[in-house]
Design a protein around this motif. Sequence first.
Motif, PDB file in Angstrom:
ATOM      1  N   ARG A 118     -11.827  39.925  19.827  1.00 36.03           N
ATOM      2  CA  ARG A 118     -11.566  38.489  19.725  1.00 36.03           C
ATOM      3  C   ARG A 118     -10.113  38.135  20.001  1.00 36.03           C
ATOM      4  O   ARG A 118      -9.752  36.958  20.048  1.00 36.03           O
ATOM      5  N   GLU A 119      -9.270  39.157  20.145  1.00 32.36           N
ATOM      6  CA  GLU A 119      -7.868  38.934  20.484  1.00 32.36           C
ATOM      7  C   GLU A 119      -7.484  39.889  21.605  1.00 32.36           C
ATOM      8  O   GLU A 119      -8.218  40.822  21.931  1.00 32.36           O
ATOM      9  N   ALA A 120      -6.307  39.667  22.183  1.00 28.40           N
ATOM     10  CA  ALA A 120      -5.810  40.521  23.257  1.00 28.40           C
ATOM     11  C   ALA A 120      -4.300  40.613  23.151  1.00 28.40           C
ATOM     12  O   ALA A 120      -3.677  39.973  22.283  1.00 28.40           O
ATOM     13  N   GLY A 121      -3.719  41.415  24.030  1.00 23.54           N
ATOM     14  CA  GLY A 121      -2.262  41.539  24.019  1.00 23.54           C
ATOM     15  C   GLY A 121      -1.572  40.199  24.148  1.00 23.54           C
ATOM     16  O   GLY A 121      -0.494  39.977  23.581  1.00 23.54           O
ATOM     17  N   ALA A 122      -2.195  39.279  24.886  1.00 23.41           N
ATOM     18  CA  ALA A 122      -1.616  37.942  25.062  1.00 23.41           C
ATOM     19  C   ALA A 122      -1.486  37.214  23.730  1.00 23.41           C
ATOM     20  O   ALA A 122      -0.575  36.396  23.534  1.00 23.41           O
ATOM     21  N   SER A 123      -2.387  37.501  22.791  1.00 26.76           N
ATOM     22  CA  SER A 123      -2.323  36.874  21.463  1.00 26.76           C
ATOM     23  C   SER A 123      -1.071  37.331  20.718  1.00 26.76           C
ATOM     24  O   SER A 123      -0.439  36.543  20.002  1.00 26.76           O
ATOM     25  N   VAL A 124      -0.715  38.602  20.893  1.00 27.69           N
ATOM     26  CA  VAL A 124       0.490  39.135  20.245  1.00 27.69           C
ATOM     27  C   VAL A 124       1.732  38.526  20.879  1.00 27.69           C
ATOM     28  O   VAL A 124       2.664  38.122  20.187  1.00 27.69           O
ATOM     29  N   LYS A 167       2.033  35.688  22.281  1.00 26.59           N
ATOM     30  CA  LYS A 167       2.146  34.301  21.814  1.00 26.59           C
ATOM     31  C   LYS A 167       2.659  34.244  20.384  1.00 26.59           C
ATOM     32  O   LYS A 167       3.480  33.381  20.037  1.00 26.59           O
ATOM     33  N   ALA A 168       2.202  35.179  19.549  1.00 26.45           N
ATOM     34  CA  ALA A 168       2.592  35.159  18.135  1.00 26.45           C
ATOM     35  C   ALA A 168       4.080  35.447  17.952  1.00 26.45           C
ATOM     36  O   ALA A 168       4.753  34.802  17.141  1.00 26.45           O
ATOM     37  N   VAL A 169       4.592  36.414  18.699  1.00 30.56           N
ATOM     38  CA  VAL A 169       6.003  36.799  18.497  1.00 30.56           C
ATOM     39  C   VAL A 169       6.942  35.880  19.256  1.00 30.56           C
ATOM     40  O   VAL A 169       8.125  35.766  18.910  1.00 30.56           O
ATOM     41  N   ALA A 170       6.447  35.245  20.299  1.00 29.35           N
ATOM     42  CA  ALA A 170       7.244  34.315  21.106  1.00 29.35           C
ATOM     43  C   ALA A 170       8.604  34.916  21.434  1.00 29.35           C
ATOM     44  O   ALA A 170       8.690  36.025  21.935  1.00 29.35           O
ATOM     45  N   ASP A 171       9.658  34.197  21.105  1.00 39.06           N
ATOM     46  CA  ASP A 171      11.006  34.688  21.418  1.00 39.06           C
ATOM     47  C   ASP A 171      11.756  35.124  20.163  1.00 39.06           C
ATOM     48  O   ASP A 171      12.982  35.104  20.097  1.00 39.06           O
ATOM     49  N   LYS A 172      11.022  35.537  19.136  1.00 43.90           N
ATOM     50  CA  LYS A 172      11.634  35.977  17.884  1.00 43.90           C
ATOM     51  C   LYS A 172      12.387  37.293  18.094  1.00 43.90           C
ATOM     52  O   LYS A 172      12.039  38.101  18.960  1.00 43.90           O
ATOM     53  N   ALA A 173      13.396  37.517  17.282  1.00 39.85           N
ATOM     54  CA  ALA A 173      14.182  38.741  17.357  1.00 39.85           C
ATOM     55  C   ALA A 173      13.300  39.949  17.032  1.00 39.85           C
ATOM     56  O   ALA A 173      12.537  39.928  16.053  1.00 39.85           O
ATOM     57  N   ASP A 174      13.397  41.001  17.843  1.00 44.57           N
ATOM     58  CA  ASP A 174      12.503  42.144  17.732  1.00 44.57           C
ATOM     59  C   ASP A 174      12.437  42.768  16.346  1.00 44.57           C
ATOM     60  O   ASP A 174      11.356  43.176  15.895  1.00 44.57           O
ATOM     61  N   ASP A 175      13.586  42.880  15.669  1.00 43.24           N
ATOM     62  CA  ASP A 175      13.627  43.642  14.423  1.00 43.24           C
ATOM     63  C   ASP A 175      13.931  42.796  13.185  1.00 43.24           C
ATOM     64  O   ASP A 175      14.333  43.332  12.141  1.00 43.24           O
ATOM     65  N   ALA A 176      13.711  41.513  13.285  1.00 45.88           N
ATOM     66  CA  ALA A 176      13.955  40.624  12.148  1.00 45.88           C
ATOM     67  C   ALA A 176      12.635  40.301  11.448  1.00 45.88           C
ATOM     68  O   ALA A 176      11.732  39.715  12.060  1.00 45.88           O
ATOM     69  N   PRO A 177      12.490  40.676  10.171  1.00 41.59           N
ATOM     70  CA  PRO A 177      11.261  40.323   9.437  1.00 41.59           C
ATOM     71  C   PRO A 177      11.073  38.814   9.416  1.00 41.59           C
ATOM     72  O   PRO A 177      12.035  38.057   9.234  1.00 41.59           O
TER      73      PRO A 177
END
Length: 388
Positions: free
Chosen positions: A165-171, A173-183
Amino acid sequence: MSRIYFVFALTLFAILTIVNSNGAQAQEPAAGDDPVEALELYVMPQSGPFRPDQISVPQQDMITAWARSAHADATAEAFTHWDGEGEVPVACARCHSGAGFRSFHGLDGSAPGVDGPVPVGGVVDCDTCHNPGLGEIAAIMLPSGIEHPVKPGVEAACMTCHIGREAGASVTKAVADKADDAPDDSLNFVNPHYALAGATRLGSVGAGGYQYPGKTYSGRFFHARPLDDCVSCHNPHTLDVSEAICLTCHENGSPDAIRISSISFDGSGNVSKGIRTDIDANAALLLRTIQDYAVKVAGTPIVFEPSYPYFFVDADQDGRGDRIDGAPQKYNAWTPRMLKAAYNWKFINADPGAFAHNPHYTLELLYDSVEDLAGPLNLDMAELGIAR
């Protein structure tokens, strides 16, 4: 003589007493005659061609095989999950109900699309895969947004429900342009769902996994023609894999023992075992690396448990999700980098046959996920010894 036969005999006798063969009034039996003995000729036989268990059904073996399969298990969680609500939600009905599947594709005479919730109690029934309208379905829309063609017939049924029901594109979209290692407590785990054989098999063509930018990925795994669809290997009724098919090309008919490469992907150097063991080892390494990253980078230990929402806080690192008032606490310190890797780990583990459906794509996703986490953990990929 049983009561039902006796009643039948008396009824027939009454009819025969009204009109004889010449249309004249029949005579009453003489006094003292036993009507039962007189009507013995008309009693139906105790057994014969009218017994259902003696009627030959050409498809009986297939029906029996299906009835024992997971598709027909009306007690399974896949079909009973919504019993308390009394209806299967629209988003779930297409795969968790035969009626929902037919509605989704418009095979019930309605416009394609599930119009509303479907009553509980359904399974993947005969008409799910044998509906004549299946032959008209030319393509399936994947969770990635890619439309993929399917062979006319049962492949449309398989691919409708085994693509997640999800794909890599969903991930992405979720992370967008957030910093890679910031909780980020606004991030939640993206769950690809279950039984993803179709998505795994398509590889990069379906883009079911999270594919790291700058990397190349294997496409659809064709195995060996003419084994080019699901029922080439799986019995469509029992769902079992035919080991006789494997023996056409492989020395061993057990899928677990089959190896497709002389490369040791898990770094063990043992290439006599099945490729599944390499994949299992690298998946276990990825999970350990995710947990290490959670402690050292995200700052909140994590644990996986096989129930929604799957990943939980494990502050005391006892291997069990922390509870508050008995309720497990879902993980809330996701970083984008960690979320990508966890999605891929779940994507691979949600398909127990990934080693056969597309081992190349599976190994690539595992390697790239470990490699991405290795950076902030200062891990040396060469020392880990795994291969892509």
